[in-house]
Design an enzyme around this catalytic site. Structure first.
Site, PDB file in Angstrom:
ATOM      1  N   SER A 126      -0.203  -0.519   1.188  1.00 21.43           N
ATOM      2  CA  SER A 126      -1.443   0.272   1.130  1.00 21.43           C
ATOM      3  C   SER A 126      -1.638   0.928   2.490  1.00 21.43           C
ATOM      4  O   SER A 126      -1.140   0.410   3.500  1.00 21.43           O
ATOM      5  CB  SER A 126      -2.621  -0.674   0.857  1.00 21.43           C
ATOM      6  OG  SER A 126      -3.847  -0.012   1.049  1.00 21.43           O
TER       7      SER A 126
ATOM      8  N   TYR B 153      -7.423  -8.380   2.905  1.00 27.48           N
ATOM      9  CA  TYR B 153      -6.561  -7.462   2.146  1.00 27.48           C
ATOM     10  C   TYR B 153      -5.619  -6.725   3.095  1.00 27.48           C
ATOM     11  O   TYR B 153      -4.411  -6.672   2.877  1.00 27.48           O
ATOM     12  CB  TYR B 153      -7.427  -6.469   1.366  1.00 27.48           C
ATOM     13  CG  TYR B 153      -6.655  -5.479   0.526  1.00 27.48           C
ATOM     14  CD1 TYR B 153      -5.981  -5.892  -0.618  1.00 27.48           C
ATOM     15  CD2 TYR B 153      -6.592  -4.135   0.873  1.00 27.48           C
ATOM     16  CE1 TYR B 153      -5.270  -4.993  -1.392  1.00 27.48           C
ATOM     17  CE2 TYR B 153      -5.882  -3.220   0.104  1.00 27.48           C
ATOM     18  CZ  TYR B 153      -5.224  -3.652  -1.029  1.00 27.48           C
ATOM     19  OH  TYR B 153      -4.512  -2.756  -1.795  1.00 27.48           O
TER      20      TYR B 153
HETATM   21  N1  LIG Z   1      -5.643   1.562  -6.539  1.00 26.84           N
HETATM   22  C1  LIG Z   1      -5.659   1.711  -5.228  1.00 26.84           C
HETATM   23  O1  LIG Z   1      -6.540   2.386  -4.644  1.00 26.84           O
HETATM   24  C2  LIG Z   1      -4.568   1.099  -4.398  1.00 26.84           C
HETATM   25  C3  LIG Z   1      -4.365   1.602  -3.110  1.00 26.84           C
HETATM   26  C4  LIG Z   1      -3.389   1.028  -2.296  1.00 26.84           C
HETATM   27  C5  LIG Z   1      -2.601   0.003  -2.784  1.00 26.84           C
HETATM   28  N2  LIG Z   1      -2.798  -0.455  -4.044  1.00 26.84           N
HETATM   29  C6  LIG Z   1      -1.951  -1.542  -4.513  1.00 26.84           C
HETATM   30  O2  LIG Z   1      -1.303  -1.139  -5.692  1.00 26.84           O
HETATM   31  C7  LIG Z   1      -0.976  -2.281  -6.469  1.00 26.84           C
HETATM   32  C8  LIG Z   1      -1.408  -2.063  -7.902  1.00 26.84           C
HETATM   33  O3  LIG Z   1      -2.823  -1.959  -7.947  1.00 26.84           O
HETATM   34  P1  LIG Z   1      -3.596  -1.083  -9.021  1.00 26.84           P
HETATM   35  O4  LIG Z   1      -4.452  -0.155  -8.291  1.00 26.84           O
HETATM   36  O5  LIG Z   1      -2.669  -0.578 -10.040  1.00 26.84           O
HETATM   37  O6  LIG Z   1      -4.577  -2.199  -9.623  1.00 26.84           O
HETATM   38  P2  LIG Z   1      -4.673  -2.852 -11.064  1.00 26.84           P
HETATM   39  O7  LIG Z   1      -4.836  -1.818 -12.101  1.00 26.84           O
HETATM   40  O8  LIG Z   1      -5.724  -3.903 -10.930  1.00 26.84           O
HETATM   41  O9  LIG Z   1      -3.253  -3.551 -11.248  1.00 26.84           O
HETATM   42  C9  LIG Z   1      -2.938  -4.789 -10.657  1.00 26.84           C
HETATM   43  C10 LIG Z   1      -1.811  -5.432 -11.452  1.00 26.84           C
HETATM   44  O10 LIG Z   1      -1.440  -6.668 -10.836  1.00 26.84           O
HETATM   45  C11 LIG Z   1      -1.386  -7.671 -11.831  1.00 26.84           C
HETATM   46  N3  LIG Z   1      -1.708  -8.979 -11.260  1.00 26.84           N
HETATM   47  C12 LIG Z   1      -2.822  -9.313 -10.564  1.00 26.84           C
HETATM   48  N4  LIG Z   1      -2.776 -10.608 -10.244  1.00 26.84           N
HETATM   49  C13 LIG Z   1      -1.610 -11.108 -10.743  1.00 26.84           C
HETATM   50  C14 LIG Z   1      -1.000 -12.384 -10.755  1.00 26.84           C
HETATM   51  N5  LIG Z   1      -1.587 -13.440 -10.170  1.00 26.84           N
HETATM   52  N6  LIG Z   1       0.201 -12.534 -11.360  1.00 26.84           N
HETATM   53  C15 LIG Z   1       0.796 -11.471 -11.964  1.00 26.84           C
HETATM   54  N7  LIG Z   1       0.271 -10.242 -11.987  1.00 26.84           N
HETATM   55  C16 LIG Z   1      -0.917 -10.075 -11.396  1.00 26.84           C
HETATM   56  C17 LIG Z   1      -2.430  -7.241 -12.854  1.00 26.84           C
HETATM   57  O11 LIG Z   1      -2.140  -7.746 -14.151  1.00 26.84           O
HETATM   58  P3  LIG Z   1      -2.793  -9.016 -14.853  1.00 26.84           P
HETATM   59  O12 LIG Z   1      -4.245  -9.018 -14.538  1.00 26.84           O
HETATM   60  O13 LIG Z   1      -2.463  -8.795 -16.299  1.00 26.84           O
HETATM   61  O14 LIG Z   1      -2.057 -10.188 -14.274  1.00 26.84           O
HETATM   62  C18 LIG Z   1      -2.214  -5.729 -12.874  1.00 26.84           C
HETATM   63  O15 LIG Z   1      -1.157  -5.403 -13.732  1.00 26.84           O
HETATM   64  C19 LIG Z   1      -1.662  -3.473  -5.772  1.00 26.84           C
HETATM   65  O16 LIG Z   1      -0.725  -4.151  -4.989  1.00 26.84           O
HETATM   66  C20 LIG Z   1      -2.690  -2.804  -4.891  1.00 26.84           C
HETATM   67  O17 LIG Z   1      -3.014  -3.581  -3.758  1.00 26.84           O
HETATM   68  C21 LIG Z   1      -3.769   0.066  -4.864  1.00 26.84           C
END
Ligand SMILES: NC(=O)c1ccc[n+]([C@@H]2O[C@H](COP(=O)([O-])OP(=O)(O)OC[C@H]3O[C@@H](n4cnc5c(N)ncnc54)[C@H](OP(=O)(O)O)[C@@H]3O)[C@@H](O)[C@H]2O)c1
Length: 267
Positions: free
Chosen positions: A142, A155
């Site tokens: 991130s 985070y």
């Molecule tokens: N969206 C943003 O603004 C942003 C910015 C920078 C970085 N990121 C990073 O991008 C990545 C994806 O985030 P996103 O924005 O797509 O959020 P999201 O829609 O909440 O997706 C998160 C994913 O991680 C899975 N997950 C969470 N806890 C888990 C666990 N204990 N075991 C297995 N799977 C798990 C969730 O699935 P389940 O709940 O089904 O397990 C979901 O598929 C993350 O690493 C986040 O930090 C996001």
């Protein structure tokens, strides 16, 4: 017969992981392995994509890496791409949320990525030895790995750890022909990170990106061979500003800059 392209995507049940799985499924002879906890979501996506399978596990469970390795070794015997994407953020200052909150972040955003990579590395190396195609690992960190904000220290620390480890792994695995790429998204509207406050204001709406853009960056940083990708690209300026003008960045994050509401997650 053409070699299949086997890709493992964690956090594939929503957001960036789901968009990445959809994008990778368009590669020739793709076989996508979807990992997350919500089995119904994964199965639905696997059915929709066709050549895909689902492994429903909690990545912080001790047995998860072994379970995933076993499934991939018996089903595919190769792995071309590992996307370490699953992650989450829980708001709280250190004074309020303490070590417990840091521990939550480190377990999911850092330790789980390392443990899965350790389990998959032998198969990635073996695939790289036997194939002309680029074999790769993509770690999704991130921009918060480079710029920290109040109530998001845990985070940021977990993502900074992931980014720094990723740099070392890049150099270590180069001789083994396993490429390691790092993706640093900014604000992206997803289920887990809705960016509600930013999207509600005309002034800030434009800085919120889409998961599909991150999915393209993941392809660039994996099969595309790039070492690092910010999404959107100009976000590297935030990282540069943190080095070149730290006082300015500190002032803007602590005071006048965007401050998320308690319901808003960090990028
Ligand atoms: N969206 C943003 O603004 C942003 C910015 C920078 C970085 N990121 C990073 O991008 C990545 C994806 O985030 P996103 O924005 O797509 O959020 P999201 O829609 O909440 O997706 C998160 C994913 O991680 C899975 N997950 C969470 N806890 C888990 C666990 N204990 N075991 C297995 N799977 C798990 C969730 O699935 P389940 O709940 O089904 O397990 C979901 O598929 C993350 O690493 C986040 O930090 C996001």
């Amino acid at each position: 017969m053409a070699e299949p392209f086997v890709a493992l995507v964690t956090g594939a049940s929503s957001g960036i992981g789901e968009a990445t799985a959809r994008r990778l499924a368009r590669e020739p002879d793709a076989r996508i392995v979807l990992v997350a906890r919500r089995e119904d979501r994964l199965r639905q996506l696997a059915d929709e994509l066709g050549s895909a399978s689902a492994i429903a596990v909690d990545l912080t469970d001790e047995n998860a890496p072994g379970q995933i390795r076993q499934a991939i070794e018996s089903e595919h015997e190769r792995l071309d791409l590992l996307v370490n994407n699953a992650g989450n953020s829980w708001h709280g200052s250190f004074g309020e949320a303490g070590w417990a909150n840091m521990d939550l972040h480190m377990k999911l955003n850092f330790e789980a990525q390392l443990r899965l990579t350790e389990a998959m590395l032998p198969l990635l190396r073996k695939t790289a030895q036997a194939s002309d195609r680029r074999v790769s690992i993509v770690n999704v960190a991130s921009t918060a790995a480079r710029v920290s904000r109040p109530k998001a220290g845990a985070y940021s620390a977990s993502k900074a750890a992931l980014a720094m480890w990723s740099d070392a792994l890049y150099a270590e695995e180069q001789p083994r022909r396993v490429h390691v790429g790092l993706v640093l998204p900014g604000f992206v509207a997803t289920e887990g990170f809705p960016q509600t406050e930013l999207r509600s204001r005309a002034l800030t709406r434009w800085i919120v990106s889409r998961p599909e853009r991150v999915a393209e960056a993941i392809v660039d940083a994996g099969p595309g061979g790039k070492a690092e990708r910010y999404v959107p690209r100009p976000y590297w300026l935030a990282a540069a500003a943190r080095i070149l003008a730290p006082a300015l960045v500190r002032r803007s994050t602590a005071g006048g800059g965007f401050r998320p509401s308690p319901a808003t997650k960090d990028e």
